[in-house]
Design a protein around this motif. Structure first.
Motif, PDB file in Angstrom:
ATOM      1  N   GLY A  55      31.373  18.180  21.415  1.00 22.33           N
ATOM      2  CA  GLY A  55      30.913  19.481  20.955  1.00 22.33           C
ATOM      3  C   GLY A  55      30.194  19.390  19.622  1.00 22.33           C
ATOM      4  O   GLY A  55      30.568  18.603  18.752  1.00 22.33           O
ATOM      5  N   LEU A  56      29.134  20.178  19.474  1.00 19.90           N
ATOM      6  CA  LEU A  56      28.402  20.280  18.220  1.00 19.90           C
ATOM      7  C   LEU A  56      28.445  21.725  17.741  1.00 19.90           C
ATOM      8  O   LEU A  56      28.173  22.653  18.517  1.00 19.90           O
ATOM      9  N   ARG A 100      29.564   7.846  15.500  1.00 17.03           N
ATOM     10  CA  ARG A 100      28.393   7.455  14.709  1.00 17.03           C
ATOM     11  C   ARG A 100      27.397   8.606  14.623  1.00 17.03           C
ATOM     12  O   ARG A 100      26.823   8.873  13.561  1.00 17.03           O
ATOM     13  N   TRP A 101      27.155   9.297  15.743  1.00 21.23           N
ATOM     14  CA  TRP A 101      26.252  10.457  15.752  1.00 21.23           C
ATOM     15  C   TRP A 101      26.688  11.469  14.693  1.00 21.23           C
ATOM     16  O   TRP A 101      25.874  11.965  13.912  1.00 21.23           O
ATOM     17  N   LYS A 102      27.978  11.777  14.664  1.00 20.67           N
ATOM     18  CA  LYS A 102      28.464  12.823  13.768  1.00 20.67           C
ATOM     19  C   LYS A 102      28.489  12.376  12.311  1.00 20.67           C
ATOM     20  O   LYS A 102      28.388  13.208  11.414  1.00 20.67           O
ATOM     21  N   ARG A 103      28.600  11.080  12.065  1.00 21.25           N
ATOM     22  CA  ARG A 103      28.525  10.589  10.690  1.00 21.25           C
ATOM     23  C   ARG A 103      27.084  10.558  10.188  1.00 21.25           C
ATOM     24  O   ARG A 103      26.801  10.933   9.049  1.00 21.25           O
ATOM     25  N   ALA A 124      16.140   8.832  17.090  1.00 17.41           N
ATOM     26  CA  ALA A 124      16.300   8.290  15.735  1.00 17.41           C
ATOM     27  C   ALA A 124      17.453   7.281  15.685  1.00 17.41           C
ATOM     28  O   ALA A 124      17.340   6.225  15.045  1.00 17.41           O
ATOM     29  N   LEU A 125      18.562   7.580  16.349  1.00 15.35           N
ATOM     30  CA  LEU A 125      19.685   6.638  16.376  1.00 15.35           C
ATOM     31  C   LEU A 125      19.301   5.351  17.088  1.00 15.35           C
ATOM     32  O   LEU A 125      19.710   4.254  16.688  1.00 15.35           O
ATOM     33  N   ASN A 126      18.508   5.467  18.158  1.00 18.16           N
ATOM     34  CA  ASN A 126      18.042   4.266  18.850  1.00 18.16           C
ATOM     35  C   ASN A 126      17.136   3.428  17.941  1.00 18.16           C
ATOM     36  O   ASN A 126      17.148   2.195  17.998  1.00 18.16           O
ATOM     37  N   ARG A 127      16.334   4.114  17.129  1.00 23.08           N
ATOM     38  CA  ARG A 127      15.469   3.396  16.187  1.00 23.08           C
ATOM     39  C   ARG A 127      16.317   2.628  15.172  1.00 23.08           C
ATOM     40  O   ARG A 127      16.000   1.483  14.819  1.00 23.08           O
ATOM     41  N   MET A 128      17.396   3.239  14.707  1.00 24.31           N
ATOM     42  CA  MET A 128      18.292   2.557  13.785  1.00 24.31           C
ATOM     43  C   MET A 128      18.964   1.362  14.447  1.00 24.31           C
ATOM     44  O   MET A 128      19.121   0.299  13.845  1.00 24.31           O
TER      45      MET A 128
END
Length: 300
Positions: free
Chosen positions: A116-117, A257-260, A284-288
């Motif tokens: 959930g977000l 990791r997404w939420k951090r 963006a997370l994939n780029r990281m």
């Protein structure tokens, strides 16, 4: 950790603007003139995506995003006009995100889960001060498809809080353009409709690892029957280790990791713009991840 120095450098690069700003940004900035009737778009979708990516990565409001982008253009010495915040808001609705092509066509293991977000809402002090009725907290549900071998998010889908995992699966799989040899998810995906969806999308031989409930009985699915028998004979913990279900911890770590990194909520208010925001965050997370991952070696 076996690659400490390389991984530390990849973490530094995540905050390096030269990683996010490519050299050909000026060439792809302005939209080509159209030959048909109607308004002329000033910026390409890629330019809008670029600005919104910086917004997501550095957690900026739209006005600050405009100012941040203006400073980057100035430092790079580019003759570009930066979209204003209202243009970013308007163009962000329904924006088509450019997909990164995978370098390998090998079948993958797909792990699926949801979280959930939080959505933007009012503040409690206003309710207490003015005696207004407390607002019910609203959430969006983020569904993620994860490849444990590459660490990439291969698909994401944003829904309202009441949409079930099993119901969302067809839409999530529609965004995945790679062959899947093994599917792994929690007990919420235990159902014949999930099996039918996976077989239709991929192949009949796909391995499906979903834990059946404690009161599960044999049915038409032979793989599920084997899981039921293995759990009854060896116990659930041993079945998890042997079947590979313990890989699910990797997507749980990815959600953490997404939420951090991105945050545990959505900044935008409209559902269409929130969907784009989630897609940009995944990219963006994939780029990281592409900058470098930690590797570990067992020490005996």
């Amino acid at each position: 950790m076996a690659n400490t120095s390389e991984y530390n450098e990849s973490l530094r690069q995540r905050g390096d603007l030269t990683i996010w700003v490519s050299d050909d940004v000026a060439r792809k900035w302005s939209s080509p003139r159209r030959n048909t009737r109607g308004g002329q778009a000033r910026y390409t979708d890629l330019a809008i995506e670029f600005c919104l990516t910086l917004r997501v990565v550095f957690r900026l409001p739209l006005r600050q995003t405009q100012g941040f982008m203006r400073s980057i253009v100035k430092l790079m010495g580019l003759d570009l006009v930066v979209p204003d915040y209202s243009t970013l808001s308007r163009r962000g609705k329904g924006l088509k995100i450019a997909e990164n092509r995978r370098t390998s066509d090998e079948p993958i293991t797909l792990i699926v889960d949801s979280t959930g977000l939080k959505m933007h809402g009012g503040y409690d002090w206003c309710t207490e001060k003015h005696g207004e009725k407390k607002r019910r907290k609203s959430w969006r549900k983020l569904h993620i498809g994860f490849d444990p071998d590459t660490g990439e998010i291969v698909g994401s889908e944003l829904t309202t809080e009441h949409v079930g995992d099993e119901t969302t699966l067809p839409d999530l799989l529609a965004n995945i353009d790679v062959e899947v040899s093994q599917f792994l998810a929690d007990g919420a995906y235990d159902g014949q409709s999930v099996v039918d969806c996976l077989v239709d999308k991929f192949r009949p031989e796909i391995e499906i690892i979903v834990p059946p409930p404690k009161n599960a009985i044999h049915g038409a699915n032979s793989q599920r029957n084997q899981h039921i028998d293995a759990i009854a004979e060896h116990g659930r913990m041993k079945w998890q280790a042997k079947a590979g279900y313990n890989q699910k911890s990797q997507i749980e770590a990815q959600i953490g990791r997404w939420k951090r990194v991105i945050g545990d909520g959505l900044q935008l208010r409209g559902f269409d713009t929130q969907t784009v925001e989630a897609q940009i965050a995944s990219k963006a997370l994939n780029r990281m991840t592409a900058l470098g991952r930690a590797t570990y070696e067992r020490v005996f």
